[in-house]
Design an enzyme around this catalytic site. Structure first.
Site, PDB file in Angstrom:
ATOM      1  N   ASP A   1      -2.277  -5.889   6.370  1.00 35.02           N
ATOM      2  CA  ASP A   1      -2.958  -6.439   5.207  1.00 35.02           C
ATOM      3  C   ASP A   1      -2.421  -7.779   4.738  1.00 35.02           C
ATOM      4  OD1 ASP A   1      -4.754  -4.390   5.154  1.00 35.02           O
ATOM      5  OD2 ASP A   1      -3.651  -3.205   3.699  1.00 35.02           O
TER       6      ASP A   1
ATOM      7  N   TYR B   1      -9.244  -1.312  -1.378  1.00 32.80           N
ATOM      8  CA  TYR B   1      -7.989  -0.928  -2.001  1.00 32.80           C
ATOM      9  C   TYR B   1      -7.433  -2.052  -2.868  1.00 32.80           C
ATOM     10  CZ  TYR B   1      -7.946   2.726   1.559  1.00 32.80           C
ATOM     11  OH  TYR B   1      -8.266   3.782   2.357  1.00 32.80           O
TER      12      TYR B   1
END
Length: 177
Positions: free
Chosen positions: A55, A139
């Site tokens: 990420d 998220y």
């Protein structure tokens, strides 16, 4: 004392953290950041195997910083800072209120009760927090760098967002009625 920046790839970076001791700044660390974060879903299936994102590096987690809101993302006493990144073509890209700096209650700092005199002394701790939140896909990742009065430094990771469920075939569990 410290310096900080919100980097487009790594997010919040701390530089030259130190404390004053007798008029002299004593260094604690030179540089601290989130160098990478992986979210391994662990499913090798043909429709899910690619969901093993790095990420920070693959998504430029710093550029995914949210505009923080007073009283929800940060307390009322927070000071918010805008950040300017470059977009993919080198043009300025503003991220308003991407960083919050605030003090918060840190619990009990120290306490002593003298049984002979019945005298109690106790002190509450204060913590200095540098906070930011990024959205990657579905998220949200929050990161707090927390400076404590006892000299400790901690990075808190806050995880939230919308879970991405996956349907699977039902199976019977043997040995259970």
């Amino acid at each position: 004392r410290l310096r900080y920046t919100l980097h487009p790839r790594e997010g919040l970076i701390l530089y030259t953290v130190g404390y004053e001791d007798g008029g002299r700044v004593r260094p604690v660390l030179y540089r601290a950041s989130l160098s990478e974060m992986v979210v391994p879903y662990g499913d090798p299936g043909p429709t899910w195997f690619f969901r093993n994102a790095f990420d920070a590096g693959e998504y430029n987690i710093g550029r995914s910083a949210n505009a923080l809101e007073r009283l929800t993302d940060a307390p009322n006493n927070a000071v918010f800072r805008d950040v300017i990144f470059n977009d993919d073509k080198g043009r300025p890209l503003e991220a308003p209120r991407a960083l919050a700096i605030y003090e918060r209650d840190g619990g009990l700092l120290w306490k002593h009760f003298d049984f002979d005199s019945g005298h109690n002394e106790s002190r509450r701790a204060r913590e200095l927090v540098l906070s930011w939140i990024a959205t990657v896909g579905n998220y949200e990742y929050g990161f707090n760098w927390v400076f404590r009065q006892d000299g400790t430094l901690e990075m808190e990771a806050l995880l939230t967002g919308i879970m991405q469920p996956k349907g699977v075939k039902s199976t019977a569990v043997s040995g259970n009625p």
